[in-house]
Design an enzyme around this catalytic site. Structure first.
Site, PDB file in Angstrom:
ATOM      1  N   SER A  17      76.906 -16.036  42.526  1.00 30.14           N
ATOM      2  CA  SER A  17      75.348 -17.190  42.328  1.00 30.14           C
ATOM      3  C   SER A  17      74.465 -17.348  43.383  1.00 30.14           C
ATOM      4  O   SER A  17      74.520 -17.567  44.295  1.00 30.14           O
ATOM      5  CB  SER A  17      76.081 -18.645  41.665  1.00 30.14           C
ATOM      6  OG  SER A  17      74.995 -18.916  40.956  1.00 30.14           O
ATOM      7  N   LYS A  41      71.703 -17.694  39.020  1.00 34.30           N
ATOM      8  CA  LYS A  41      71.694 -18.921  39.945  1.00 34.30           C
ATOM      9  C   LYS A  41      71.680 -20.081  39.410  1.00 34.30           C
ATOM     10  O   LYS A  41      71.743 -19.796  37.916  1.00 34.30           O
ATOM     11  CB  LYS A  41      69.951 -18.766  40.834  1.00 34.30           C
ATOM     12  CG  LYS A  41      70.171 -19.545  41.259  1.00 34.30           C
ATOM     13  CD  LYS A  41      68.500 -18.920  42.314  1.00 34.30           C
ATOM     14  CE  LYS A  41      68.318 -20.019  42.935  1.00 34.30           C
ATOM     15  NZ  LYS A  41      69.470 -20.250  44.526  1.00 34.30           N
ATOM     16  N   SER A  66      68.885 -22.971  53.550  1.00 35.68           N
ATOM     17  CA  SER A  66      68.994 -24.210  52.986  1.00 35.68           C
ATOM     18  C   SER A  66      67.512 -24.276  51.701  1.00 35.68           C
ATOM     19  O   SER A  66      67.285 -24.921  51.140  1.00 35.68           O
ATOM     20  CB  SER A  66      68.746 -25.206  53.404  1.00 35.68           C
ATOM     21  OG  SER A  66      68.082 -26.329  53.977  1.00 35.68           O
ATOM     22  N   CYS A 125      77.933 -26.659  46.021  1.00 35.72           N
ATOM     23  CA  CYS A 125      76.557 -26.627  46.749  1.00 35.72           C
ATOM     24  C   CYS A 125      76.116 -27.327  47.996  1.00 35.72           C
ATOM     25  O   CYS A 125      75.841 -28.245  48.457  1.00 35.72           O
ATOM     26  CB  CYS A 125      75.279 -25.805  45.985  1.00 35.72           C
ATOM     27  SG  CYS A 125      74.421 -25.878  46.570  1.00 35.72           S
ATOM     28  N   ASN A 186      82.563 -20.835  48.329  1.00 38.56           N
ATOM     29  CA  ASN A 186      81.089 -21.143  48.606  1.00 38.56           C
ATOM     30  C   ASN A 186      81.059 -21.194  49.730  1.00 38.56           C
ATOM     31  O   ASN A 186      81.769 -20.980  51.129  1.00 38.56           O
ATOM     32  CB  ASN A 186      80.823 -22.303  47.583  1.00 38.56           C
ATOM     33  CG  ASN A 186      79.053 -22.820  47.153  1.00 38.56           C
ATOM     34  OD1 ASN A 186      78.518 -22.168  47.695  1.00 38.56           O
ATOM     35  ND2 ASN A 186      79.060 -23.331  45.984  1.00 38.56           N
ATOM     36  N   SER A 187      78.971 -21.278  50.126  1.00 44.28           N
ATOM     37  CA  SER A 187      79.046 -21.172  51.454  1.00 44.28           C
ATOM     38  C   SER A 187      79.791 -21.910  51.835  1.00 44.28           C
ATOM     39  O   SER A 187      79.851 -23.178  51.507  1.00 44.28           O
ATOM     40  CB  SER A 187      77.390 -20.749  51.483  1.00 44.28           C
ATOM     41  OG  SER A 187      77.303 -21.577  50.926  1.00 44.28           O
ATOM     42  N   GLY A 211      77.907 -14.584  54.402  1.00 46.59           N
ATOM     43  CA  GLY A 211      78.073 -13.792  55.864  1.00 46.59           C
ATOM     44  C   GLY A 211      79.097 -13.489  56.213  1.00 46.59           C
ATOM     45  O   GLY A 211      80.370 -14.504  55.437  1.00 46.59           O
TER      46      GLY A 211
END
Lengths: 300, 233
Positions: A17, A41, A66, A125, A186-187, A211
């Site tokens: 997503s 998304k 961001s 998030c 998630n990031s 990444g």
């Protein structure tokens, strides 16, 4: 072929997503129907404009974003994005986000009759909450949310979490509440300083770091969850850029692997990975590969 | 696409790099490509200053980690190029007008490309740089050097602009903000700069506020009629 919770995926490669938007732009570059699935998304009840620019910061081995969940809100999403997603010949996962339990539940109700296979509750998030905290740190709130969501949802529920000190506790509570699977990770949180200007680059300071640099963090998180909860379906993600990365996730226990920032670096990466995995699994059983590196590590 | 560096000239803060692509990439002025070099995971956007056949020329300011590494490239080195991306200037501007081109630093590159392809749409050009350093590698009659002339390119334009003139500008956001304020009574198109993620509109990494909602600079731009955008956020 991959089977999870009674759903069949052509291959284990899906789009995570976020970076792939809602598929329209990406479909100009690759055939999404070649993939196992596509996660939309994150959609929220009301439209969100997202965070002010800059929204992207490149760092070594990663990228900090961001974006801030920019999305059109549920009404426009259903009108303008869902028909395209439903027209695809691949599995759709709908990611939903909210500030309160009732927002998540409303979104589930609105999307219950869509053709999506799973709901993914985005609980992590890093770019929308005040003071950089969010629901994923509150296991009681997650328990309540999942319990209520399971009562009304017509689809399996996944929760998407970040790397978290209390991940096992949170996942345990979510399982007790009936969660069907987890998406990890998630990031992470990241920050970059502009040393010439002597200030932070992002207006919020901290953004979502993804990444190749987060791959070991993601694998460790999945390792910790999979060895405790052997049968819990996992969508693994975090720095997957080629099929060897994907194999590490599968061998540590991910049932599906999701491409996030990789698709930003090169929109063709998901197709390359799907192709290379297909070749790899000509000589090896996919089912036997899932979690194979965990032998001897499962908690009994 | 694998591409070959064929020529590179550098100064302390600038690079002019000529590249040969594997296949012909037809790039319209204003469009850009995502470039990646060895050692980096994510590519960055660059607009060529010229493009003919398989040859492309870039004017690059050395501002960060990737451009510092680009400075070390040599003829024969390979880079990755993805594109062309973005909407050509010609598809969005009023073709019945002639334009004063105003370039801010390396924002001059796509305007120089535009002049090469559409000379009939150009009334005057001015490419502003702060120091004469750029003259070591860039030969162009329209270079404006702030430190030599004692004024900014915008101030210079102010001295000769007529009320019916239109402007096509490319440069940093602050430069474009200043131009929008100074030339608010003119038709002015700006090619906007922003840090980009995917370059194709899906990741929502390069937003600009417009009268019709938030748009992506990579896909909906980079060029916008400045009366339609809100550059403060």
């Amino acid at each position: 072929m991959v089977n999870i919770l009674g759903f069949t995926f052509k291959n284990p490669v899906i789009i995570a997503s976020g970076p792939g938007g809602n598929g329209k732009e990406l479909s100009n570059y690759i055939d999404l129907n070649r993939l196992g699935g596509f996660t939309a998304k994150t959609v929220t009840l009301k439209e969100r404009p997202g965070n002010p620019p800059p929204r992207i910061v490149n760092v070594k081995a990663g990228i900090i974003n961001s974006i801030g969940l920019q999305n059109p809100g549920i009404d426009k999403f259903i009108k303008e994005d869902l028909p395209f997603l439903e027209s695809l010949n691949t599995n759709i996962i709908l990611s939903i986000g909210g500030d309160t339990k009732s927002e998540y539940l409303s979104l589930i109700e609105r999307l219950n009759d869509s053709k999506a296979v799973f709901f993914e509750l985005n609980l992590s998030c890093p770019n929308v909450s005040k003071h950089n905290t969010n629901l994923e740190h509150d296991s009681d709130a997650i328990y309540e949310l999942v319990k209520e969501a399971k009562k009304i949802s017509k689809k399996p529920i996944f929760i998407k979490l970040g790397s978290n000190l209390f991940l096992e506790k949170i996942v345990k509570r979510a399982i007790d509440a009936g969660v069907d699977g987890v998406s990890l990770i998630n990031s992470s949180k990241g920050l970059k300083v502009d040393i010439k200007k002597k200030r932070l680059i992002l207006k919020r300071g901290i953004g979502g770091f993804s990444g190749p640099a987060i791959k070991p963090i993601a694998l460790a998180a999945i390792f910790n969850i999979k060895r405790k909860f052997k049968h819990l379906p996992i969508i693994g993600m975090g720095g997957i850029f080629d099929y060897k990365d994907a194999l590490e996730f599968i061998m540590i226990g991910a049932n599906l692997i999701a491409i996030g920032s990789g698709v930003m670096a090169d929109p063709e990466i998901p197709i390359k990975i799907a192709h290379d995995l297909e070749n790899y699994f000509k000589n090896d059983s996919y089912e036997k590969t899932i979690g194979c590196a965990l032998e001897g590590f499962y908690d009994r | 696409m694998k591409s070959l560096v064929t020529k590179i000239q550098t100064t302390e803060n600038y690079i002019i790099m000529e590249v040969e692509t594997e296949h012909i990439l037809k790039i319209e002025p204003g469009q850009f490509v995502m470039i990646n070099i060895k050692g980096f995971v994510f590519p960055k956007p660059f607009s060529p200053m010229d493009q003919k056949g398989k040859k492309m020329v870039f004017l690059i300011a050395v501002v960060g980690e990737m451009t510092s590494e680009m400075k070390k490239l040599k003829p024969g080195d390979h880079i990755e190029i993805r594109g062309p991306l973005g909407t050509p200037f010609i598809e969005k501007i009023d073709r019945n007008r002639q334009y004063i081109l105003i370039g801010g630093d390396c924002g001059s590159a796509p305007l120089i490309h535009f002049k090469n392809i559409y000379p009939e749409l150009v009334k005057k050009e001015i490419y502003g740089f702060v120091t004469p350093e750029i003259k070591q590698i860039l030969t162009n009659d329209n270079l404006h050097i702030d430190k030599v002339e004692g004024m900014s390119p915008l101030k210079k334009v102010e001295k000769f602009i007529n009320k019916d003139d239109a402007i096509l500008i490319c440069g940093s956001t602050n430069f474009i903000k200043a131009a929008k304020k100074k030339f608010k009574d003119y038709l002015i198109y700006g090619s906007l700069e922003e840090r980009m993620g995917c370059g194709i509109g899906m990741c929502k990494g390069c937003p600009v506020k417009t009268k019709s909602g938030i748009k992506m600079i990579c896909k909906d731009g980079p060029i916008f009629n400045l009366s339609e955008v809100e550059l403060e956020w």
